[in-house]
Design a protein around this motif. Structure first.
Motif, PDB file in Angstrom:
ATOM      1  N   LEU A 192       0.816  -1.215   0.000  1.00 63.78           N
ATOM      2  CA  LEU A 192       0.000   0.000   0.000  1.00 63.78           C
ATOM      3  C   LEU A 192       0.848   1.262   0.000  1.00 63.78           C
ATOM      4  O   LEU A 192       0.302   2.366   0.025  1.00 63.78           O
ATOM      5  CB  LEU A 192      -0.907   0.016   1.247  1.00 63.78           C
ATOM      6  N   MET A 193       2.175   1.110  -0.046  1.00 66.64           N
ATOM      7  CA  MET A 193       3.042   2.269   0.099  1.00 66.64           C
ATOM      8  C   MET A 193       2.894   3.265  -1.056  1.00 66.64           C
ATOM      9  O   MET A 193       3.042   4.471  -0.859  1.00 66.64           O
ATOM     10  CB  MET A 193       4.505   1.830   0.222  1.00 66.64           C
ATOM     11  N   SER A 194       2.609   2.780  -2.247  1.00 65.39           N
ATOM     12  CA  SER A 194       2.477   3.688  -3.390  1.00 65.39           C
ATOM     13  C   SER A 194       1.358   4.705  -3.186  1.00 65.39           C
ATOM     14  O   SER A 194       1.596   5.922  -3.234  1.00 65.39           O
ATOM     15  CB  SER A 194       2.253   2.890  -4.682  1.00 65.39           C
ATOM     16  N   PRO A 195       0.102   4.270  -2.946  1.00 60.66           N
ATOM     17  CA  PRO A 195      -0.955   5.274  -2.715  1.00 60.66           C
ATOM     18  C   PRO A 195      -0.746   6.082  -1.448  1.00 60.66           C
ATOM     19  O   PRO A 195      -1.131   7.255  -1.388  1.00 60.66           O
ATOM     20  CB  PRO A 195      -2.238   4.427  -2.632  1.00 60.66           C
ATOM     21  N   ILE A 196      -0.113   5.495  -0.433  1.00 58.74           N
ATOM     22  CA  ILE A 196       0.126   6.234   0.807  1.00 58.74           C
ATOM     23  C   ILE A 196       1.110   7.377   0.567  1.00 58.74           C
ATOM     24  O   ILE A 196       0.905   8.499   1.046  1.00 58.74           O
ATOM     25  CB  ILE A 196       0.637   5.285   1.910  1.00 58.74           C
ATOM     26  N   LEU A 197       2.189   7.126  -0.168  1.00 58.60           N
ATOM     27  CA  LEU A 197       3.169   8.172  -0.465  1.00 58.60           C
ATOM     28  C   LEU A 197       2.547   9.301  -1.277  1.00 58.60           C
ATOM     29  O   LEU A 197       2.815  10.483  -1.034  1.00 58.60           O
ATOM     30  CB  LEU A 197       4.351   7.577  -1.222  1.00 58.60           C
ATOM     31  N   VAL A 198       1.708   8.946  -2.231  1.00 59.67           N
ATOM     32  CA  VAL A 198       1.046   9.966  -3.042  1.00 59.67           C
ATOM     33  C   VAL A 198       0.112  10.806  -2.179  1.00 59.67           C
ATOM     34  O   VAL A 198       0.102  12.041  -2.267  1.00 59.67           O
ATOM     35  CB  VAL A 198       0.273   9.312  -4.201  1.00 59.67           C
ATOM     36  N   GLN A 199      -0.657  10.158  -1.322  1.00 60.93           N
ATOM     37  CA  GLN A 199      -1.554  10.887  -0.436  1.00 60.93           C
ATOM     38  C   GLN A 199      -0.775  11.794   0.507  1.00 60.93           C
ATOM     39  O   GLN A 199      -1.202  12.911   0.807  1.00 60.93           O
ATOM     40  CB  GLN A 199      -2.411   9.903   0.373  1.00 60.93           C
ATOM     41  N   ALA A 200       0.368  11.340   0.978  1.00 58.02           N
ATOM     42  CA  ALA A 200       1.189  12.157   1.889  1.00 58.02           C
ATOM     43  C   ALA A 200       1.631  13.449   1.216  1.00 58.02           C
ATOM     44  O   ALA A 200       1.584  14.528   1.819  1.00 58.02           O
ATOM     45  CB  ALA A 200       2.401  11.359   2.368  1.00 58.02           C
ATOM     46  N   SER A 201       2.053  13.364  -0.048  1.00 60.31           N
ATOM     47  CA  SER A 201       2.502  14.570  -0.751  1.00 60.31           C
ATOM     48  C   SER A 201       1.355  15.542  -0.968  1.00 60.31           C
ATOM     49  O   SER A 201       1.512  16.752  -0.837  1.00 60.31           O
ATOM     50  CB  SER A 201       3.140  14.188  -2.089  1.00 60.31           C
ATOM     51  N   PHE A 202       0.172  15.014  -1.296  1.00 63.18           N
ATOM     52  CA  PHE A 202      -0.979  15.886  -1.517  1.00 63.18           C
ATOM     53  C   PHE A 202      -1.443  16.540  -0.216  1.00 63.18           C
ATOM     54  O   PHE A 202      -1.757  17.734  -0.183  1.00 63.18           O
ATOM     55  CB  PHE A 202      -2.135  15.097  -2.139  1.00 63.18           C
ATOM     56  N   ILE A 203      -1.502  15.759   0.860  1.00 66.75           N
ATOM     57  CA  ILE A 203      -1.953  16.306   2.144  1.00 66.75           C
ATOM     58  C   ILE A 203      -0.983  17.361   2.650  1.00 66.75           C
ATOM     59  O   ILE A 203      -1.389  18.365   3.248  1.00 66.75           O
ATOM     60  CB  ILE A 203      -2.131  15.176   3.171  1.00 66.75           C
ATOM     61  N   PHE A 204       0.311  17.165   2.408  1.00 64.38           N
ATOM     62  CA  PHE A 204       1.314  18.172   2.780  1.00 64.38           C
ATOM     63  C   PHE A 204       0.967  19.506   2.125  1.00 64.38           C
ATOM     64  O   PHE A 204       0.973  20.569   2.774  1.00 64.38           O
ATOM     65  CB  PHE A 204       2.698  17.704   2.320  1.00 64.38           C
ATOM     66  N   ALA A 205       0.637  19.450   0.826  1.00 69.36           N
ATOM     67  CA  ALA A 205       0.277  20.679   0.102  1.00 69.36           C
ATOM     68  C   ALA A 205      -1.043  21.252   0.611  1.00 69.36           C
ATOM     69  O   ALA A 205      -1.169  22.464   0.826  1.00 69.36           O
ATOM     70  CB  ALA A 205       0.183  20.391  -1.393  1.00 69.36           C
ATOM     71  N   TYR A 206      -2.047  20.387   0.810  1.00 67.11           N
ATOM     72  CA  TYR A 206      -3.342  20.859   1.301  1.00 67.11           C
ATOM     73  C   TYR A 206      -3.207  21.519   2.667  1.00 67.11           C
ATOM     74  O   TYR A 206      -3.872  22.526   2.961  1.00 67.11           O
ATOM     75  CB  TYR A 206      -4.329  19.684   1.411  1.00 67.11           C
ATOM     76  N   ALA A 207      -2.347  20.956   3.518  1.00 68.08           N
ATOM     77  CA  ALA A 207      -2.200  21.483   4.877  1.00 68.08           C
ATOM     78  C   ALA A 207      -1.588  22.882   4.867  1.00 68.08           C
ATOM     79  O   ALA A 207      -1.967  23.733   5.680  1.00 68.08           O
ATOM     80  CB  ALA A 207      -1.349  20.540   5.721  1.00 68.08           C
ATOM     81  N   ILE A 208      -0.648  23.132   3.962  1.00 70.84           N
ATOM     82  CA  ILE A 208      -0.065  24.471   3.857  1.00 70.84           C
ATOM     83  C   ILE A 208      -1.137  25.485   3.478  1.00 70.84           C
ATOM     84  O   ILE A 208      -1.240  26.573   4.059  1.00 70.84           O
ATOM     85  CB  ILE A 208       1.084  24.472   2.827  1.00 70.84           C
ATOM     86  N   LEU A 209      -1.964  25.122   2.498  1.00 70.52           N
ATOM     87  CA  LEU A 209      -3.046  26.023   2.081  1.00 70.52           C
ATOM     88  C   LEU A 209      -4.092  26.184   3.177  1.00 70.52           C
ATOM     89  O   LEU A 209      -4.601  27.290   3.399  1.00 70.52           O
ATOM     90  CB  LEU A 209      -3.699  25.484   0.805  1.00 70.52           C
TER      91      LEU A 209
END
Length: 279
Positions: A192-209
């Motif tokens: 499951l690491m592939s979708p988890i890594l992708v979600q982590a990068s997106f959430i990082f960006a969402y959290a900044i905004l």
């Protein structure tokens, strides 16, 4: 696949390479803020308020005469820390709930009903309500954003778990008596690491905004903490006199969030076999 080859494929697209460089630049500036800046971010000099950029102060000063470059550099530490903690917390709890819901059939319905109920609220409204109840602080902002973004991760992890748990190697592990915890940890989670890594990068960006939006609305971190969001919020009334005091913190938010989004897209395309051929 060796790491250099992975990076070579990831950065083959120039837009992804540019995003990685932009993100690395923002992180390095924040980490080495004390070396790169010669001013205290909270030191006021009213005589130099709203000074134009490219003079003594590289990016000008704000309404209290504080050096803007120094505040952006040090503020990046707070903004990036909030975003990183939000991403880590969301991934940890979302993965846990997603694994439980996807692997244990009896727990699937109750866990996912709670997740669906949380996702029925708009992200920013739920975050505003939580921080409004808990009070403005960095810890409360992180807690609210983790609660907001955990359901997204849980749904993605659950969907992937439903597929992986039916594969032959999981059935074989069950047949030889491997414990459930070991199956989840050694056989399902690595896949499951592939979708988890992708979600982590997106959430990082969402959290900044999201942090910037909460601070702009006055329900984020306290104003004395120089995050990029509090800088934009505190200086908006002077923007007609000195556009740079809003422009430069806003650019820091945009560059970091956009870089993370583009990098996340690149990681997704690299890890998805259907999209890998197009890279």
């Amino acid at each position: 696949m060796q790491l250099p080859l992975v990076l070579q494929k990831l950065f083959r697209r120039r837009i992804v390479l540019a995003a990685a460089i932009g993100l690395a630049a923002m992180v390095l500036v924040s980490l080495f803020a004390s070396v790169l800046t010669g001013f205290d971010p909270n030191e006021t000099a009213v005589a130099q308020r709203l000074a134009r950029p490219f003079g003594e102060h590289m990016l000008g000063t704000d309404e209290l005469g504080r050096d803007l470059f120094s505040r952006i550099a040090f503020g990046g530490r707070y903004s990036l820390t909030i975003a990183a903690l939000t991403a880590l917390g969301s991934i940890a709890f979302g993965t846990l709930f997603g694994l439980v819901a996807g692997f244990f059939r009896r727990l699937d319905a109750p866990v996912m009903r709670v997740v669906d109920a949380m996702m029925s609220f708009p992200d920013i409204l739920l975050a505003i309500a939580l921080v409004g109840i808990l009070g403005p602080s960095m810890l409360n902002v992180v807690f609210a954003l983790v609660l907001v973004y955990t359901p997204r991760v849980a749904r993605v992890v659950r969907a992937s778990t439903l597929v992986v748990r039916e594969l032959l190697f999981v059935e074989a592990a069950r047949a030889v008596g491997v414990s459930t915890v070991r199956i989840l940890w050694r056989h399902i989670l690595p896949n499951l690491m592939s979708p988890i890594l992708v979600q982590a990068s997106f959430i990082f960006a969402y959290a900044i905004l999201a942090e910037a939006a909460l601070s702009f609305l006055g329900v984020g971190v306290p104003p004395e903490i120089p995050t990029w969001g509090t800088m934009v919020a505190g200086s908006q009334q002077y923007a007609h006199q000195a556009l740079w005091i809003v422009l430069f913190p806003g650019l820091a938010i945009i560059v970091t969030a956009l870089s993370l989004q583009l990098l996340g897209d690149g990681i997704r395309d690299l890890l998805d076999p259907r999209l890998r051929k197009s890279m």
